[in-house]
Design an enzyme around this catalytic site. Structure first.
Site, PDB file in Angstrom:
ATOM      1  N   SER A 104       2.633   3.120  -5.683  1.00 44.48           N
ATOM      2  CA  SER A 104       3.032   3.513  -4.278  1.00 44.48           C
ATOM      3  C   SER A 104       2.121   2.584  -3.423  1.00 44.48           C
ATOM      4  CB  SER A 104       2.596   4.620  -4.183  1.00 44.48           C
ATOM      5  OG  SER A 104       3.084   5.203  -2.816  1.00 44.48           O
ATOM      6  N   GLU A 105       2.835   1.835  -2.510  1.00 44.61           N
ATOM      7  CA  GLU A 105       2.269   0.819  -1.744  1.00 44.61           C
ATOM      8  C   GLU A 105       0.948   1.429  -0.795  1.00 44.61           C
ATOM      9  OE1 GLU A 105       4.620   0.139   2.461  1.00 44.61           O
ATOM     10  OE2 GLU A 105       5.925  -0.081   0.669  1.00 44.61           O
ATOM     11  N   ASN A 106       0.821   2.669  -0.759  1.00 45.99           N
ATOM     12  CA  ASN A 106      -0.333   3.047   0.046  1.00 45.99           C
ATOM     13  C   ASN A 106      -1.563   3.200  -0.645  1.00 45.99           C
ATOM     14  OD1 ASN A 106       1.247   5.069  -1.383  1.00 45.99           O
ATOM     15  ND2 ASN A 106       0.476   6.778  -0.225  1.00 45.99           N
TER      16      ASN A 106
END
Length: 217
Positions: free
Chosen positions: A46-48
């Site tokens: 997840s890019e976060n």
């Protein structure tokens, strides 16, 4: 957009993912995919700032300090790691993502993607879309066949801002699976009870298909 259609798309894309791959999941439909991987061992990113995203938690285990890029509650697999945004995007820009599964506003018949801005509407920012389009080794699009207003999302030519020159490898909708061959869209599977005539009507983009694809539906 029904939850049944979202689940159908997620399950079909889960079939395309292979053991050991690092897979980035974009906002929307892609975040459902961890629920349908079965026993496959993959590394969901997840890019976060998470590598090792697990399936959706049950209600009593929801922790809103642990969310996906869609701001939805998630779980972590054993051995998962958390890191800051700069490391997350170093992973993406460094070519370490095997597959990016992205939602779109439009995708054209060559595979070019528009998924970050609608002219005249508030823009929150491009997020990781352009980085993922450029950096992932394979791009799979998860989208409904049409937008809420009934307009086709698979179009001849983009009318919305492009997310980059890199093209998608596959599109999965609630009705069909398409791939791209030298800039041409090809229907490879029908996954609903629509006829080929109905599918053509729902799709602005031009695509090729074989009689075998139609008769196997």
């Amino acid at each position: 957009m029904s939850i049944a259609d979202r689940i159908k798309i997620s399950k079909r894309i889960a079939e395309e993912l292979n053991e050991g791959q690092v897979v980035n999941l974009g906002v929307g439909i892609p975040t459902l995919i961890p629920d349908y991987l079965g026993n496959k061992q993959l590394y969901m990113q997840s890019e976060n700032g998470l590598l090792g995203m697990g399936p959706t938690p049950v209600d009593e285990e929801i922790n809103m300090d642990l969310i996906s890029a869609s701001k939805q509650p998630i779980t972590m697999e054993a051995g998962a790691s958390l890191f800051d945004s700069s490391n997350s995007f170093a992973m993406i820009r460094g070519g370490h993502i095997d597959v990016a599964v992205l939602g779109v506003l439009q995708v054209d018949q060559t595979g070019e993607i528009a998924n970050w801005a609608v002219p005249g509407e508030t823009i929150l920012g491009v997020g990781g879309a352009m980085d993922l389009v450029a950096g992932a080794k394979k791009i799979i699009i998860a989208t409904m066949q049409t937008a809420k207003d009934g307009k086709a999302k698979l179009v001849k030519k983009l009318t919305l801002p492009s997310s980059g020159v890199r093209k998608a490898d596959m599109v999965v909708t609630e009705h069909a699976v398409f791939t791209f061959d030298e800039g041409h869209m090809r229907l490879v599977e029908i996954i609903s009870d629509v006829s080929i005539e109905q599918l053509i009507e729902l799709t602005d983009a031009e695509f090729t298909y074989s009689e075998e694809t139609i008769t196997s539906n």
